[in-house]
Scaffold this active site. Structure first.
Site, PDB file in Angstrom:
ATOM      1  N   ASN A 243      87.173 -24.185  -4.196  1.00  0.00           N
ATOM      2  CA  ASN A 243      87.486 -22.818  -3.787  1.00  0.00           C
ATOM      3  C   ASN A 243      88.470 -22.859  -2.629  1.00  0.00           C
ATOM      4  OD1 ASN A 243      85.882 -22.884  -1.204  1.00  0.00           O
ATOM      5  ND2 ASN A 243      84.192 -23.150  -2.656  1.00  0.00           N
ATOM      6  N   LYS A 321      90.958 -39.858 -16.724  1.00  0.00           N
ATOM      7  CA  LYS A 321      91.587 -38.546 -16.760  1.00  0.00           C
ATOM      8  C   LYS A 321      91.521 -37.971 -18.173  1.00  0.00           C
ATOM      9  CE  LYS A 321      96.009 -36.177 -16.117  1.00  0.00           C
ATOM     10  NZ  LYS A 321      97.432 -36.309 -15.777  1.00  0.00           N
ATOM     11  N   LEU A 341      71.505 -24.940  -0.462  1.00  0.00           N
ATOM     12  CA  LEU A 341      71.247 -25.468   0.873  1.00  0.00           C
ATOM     13  C   LEU A 341      70.640 -24.419   1.790  1.00  0.00           C
ATOM     14  CD1 LEU A 341      74.407 -27.682   1.484  1.00  0.00           C
ATOM     15  CD2 LEU A 341      72.262 -28.235   0.357  1.00  0.00           C
ATOM     16  N   LEU A 342      71.096 -23.164   1.684  1.00  0.00           N
ATOM     17  CA  LEU A 342      70.564 -22.117   2.548  1.00  0.00           C
ATOM     18  C   LEU A 342      69.087 -21.870   2.255  1.00  0.00           C
ATOM     19  CD1 LEU A 342      70.948 -19.939   4.686  1.00  0.00           C
ATOM     20  CD2 LEU A 342      71.806 -18.422   2.893  1.00  0.00           C
TER      21      LEU A 342
END
Length: 444
Positions: A243, A321, A341-342
């Site tokens: 991102n 690849k 994770l939170l």
């Protein structure tokens, strides 16, 4: 920051008395400059005052002269003073130049290098450290022009004290109040107590000491864990899912917590940022690597999950690849969920941090989605931001946040990410200073 000052009644360290050049600009808070002069004189600091034309509408030269015991300077074109280049001598004869109060007008002139009166001329001519204590209406303080000017000044090394939040003379409430004179005095004494003050570029930014005259480190002794940046989930040796997170917000938060005395571990995904000073940095690439690093960093008192962790990873990462074949359909990628994770950090247990802060990057229904996320994850606070197209939050320098806690919702204005980090760090520090309820429940 660990900056020690001399004792409040002796900042000389056995050498010559220290000297402050105080510039009093216009604004209702100018009357507090009189108390600042008195406090500095009581601490055996010599004070010379420069009074702007607007400042003279609120305090008199006679009042400043009576308290400082020195002549008050007002006129750039004084035949007496300028015969010996008075503005040059004034600008370089002090150990510290303090602008208090600093109005939006004088801050703008400082940022743009204007010199149309004695105060702005000597500020442009000085090679002495400069400190400003802003005071103005909340709307003026939050205006993009003032924010841009403050960013320029802090980048150049100008030290900023305040402003405080509270009710103003105009009846509005918010940031913009002049810092209390006793607090400003303690900042000044802390700076005057440093032998290497002229080269202390690491101290640029916001600095709020205790009343004891040393650096304000309310998080000293506490451990903080911060995650930052994206994760890269490999597809093959060349490609990955990722991102646009730059990591800047998380890095700024880690730096701000360290500045308040916390021992900070920053778990960072792939970013192009230098390690923050005084922070232990663990660099990872994937969400699974970040999970292992986060667990290894526990126990911690504070956890701030600012990383934009990829929700999914590719099952069966190709060892070679993946080639594009003429006429062949594109490859099908099978995805598996990455660890949350939170939620992991927020789960009850002996290693749960006392305060867990999550981030919610949303593109629609920002507030409602973030409120739901806080409940779903079980964290204490959520910092929500709109990352939809055109906001330039992901990868940009600014952020407009909504702070969601158990007690309510706060809409913060558009801020530089470094300023948002400072605000959040100070809120975290304030939370730890609140008393715990008698039954052991949440802080009141």
């Amino acid at each position: 920051m660990g900056v020690a000052a001399g004792k409040p009644d002796d900042v000389s360290g056995g050498s010559a008395r220290k000297r402050v050049l105080l510039i009093v600009s216009g604004g209702i808070a100018a009357y507090k400059a009189l108390e600042l002069v008195r406090l500095l004189k009581a601490a055996r600091v010599d004070v010379r005052c420069v009074l702007t034309k607007a400042g003279a509408e609120f305090v008199t030269p006679l009042s400043l002269q009576a308290l400082s015991g020195e002549p008050v300077y007002q006129d750039l074109f004084s035949l007496t003073d300028e015969q010996e280049m008075g503005h040059i001598v004034l600008s370089r004869s002090a150990d510290l130049v303090v602008v208090a109060p600093a109005t939006a007008n004088i801050l703008a002139k400082m940022a743009q290098g204007l010199a149309d009166d004695l105060a702005t001329t000597l500020l442009l001519a000085t090679d002495t450290p400069v400190m400003v204590a802003p005071a103005m209406n909340v709307r003026m303080w939050e205006h993009p022009a003032t924010r841009a000017n403050m960013a320029l000044l802090t980048d150049r090394g100008v030290q900023v004290v305040g402003p405080d939040d509270g009710e103003m003379a105009c009846g509005e409430f918010g940031p913009g109040r002049f810092a209390e004179p006793v607090v400003l005095r303690d900042v000044i004494l802390a700076w005057l107590g440093r032998a290497d003050i002229r080269g202390a570029s690491a101290l640029i930014g916001w600095f709020r000491p205790t009343h004891g005259g040393i650096a304000w480190e309310p998080l000293a002794g506490r451990r903080a864990l911060v995650t930052a940046g994206p994760t890269h989930e490999p597809v093959d040796p060349v490609r990955y899912l990722g991102n646009r997170s730059s990591g800047l917000q998380g890095y700024a938060i880690a730096s701000a917590l360290a500045a308040l005395g916390a021992r900070v571990t920053l778990v960072s995904g792939p970013v192009a940022l230098a390690d923050p000073a005084g922070v232990d940095v663990v660099r990872v690439e994937t969400a699974l690597e970040m999970e292992r690093a986060v667990r290894a960093a526990l126990p911690a008192d504070i956890a701030v999950c600012a990383a934009a962790v990829a929700d999914w990873r590719v099952d069966g990462v190709a060892g070679l690849k993946i080639k594009k074949q003429a006429g062949a359909p594109p490859p099908v990628l099978t995805l598996s969920p990455n660890p949350d994770l939170l939620a992991m950090l927020s789960a009850p247990g002996p290693e749960r941090p006392a305060l867990v802060v999550g981030f919610a990057a949303e593109t629609d229904n920002v507030e409602a989605n973030a409120v739901a996320k806080r409940t779903r994850k079980g964290c204490d606070w959520i910092v929500a931001n709109d990352v939809s197209t055109g906001t330039n939050v992901m990868g940009g320098l600014d952020n407009r946040a909504i702070l969601i806690t158990r007690d309510g919702i706060e809409h913060w204005p558009l801020l530089a990410k470094t300023e948002l980090a400072r605000r959040l760090a100070e809120r975290i520090a304030a939370w730890f200073e609140m008393p715990v309820m008698a039954d052991g429940g949440d802080r009141v």
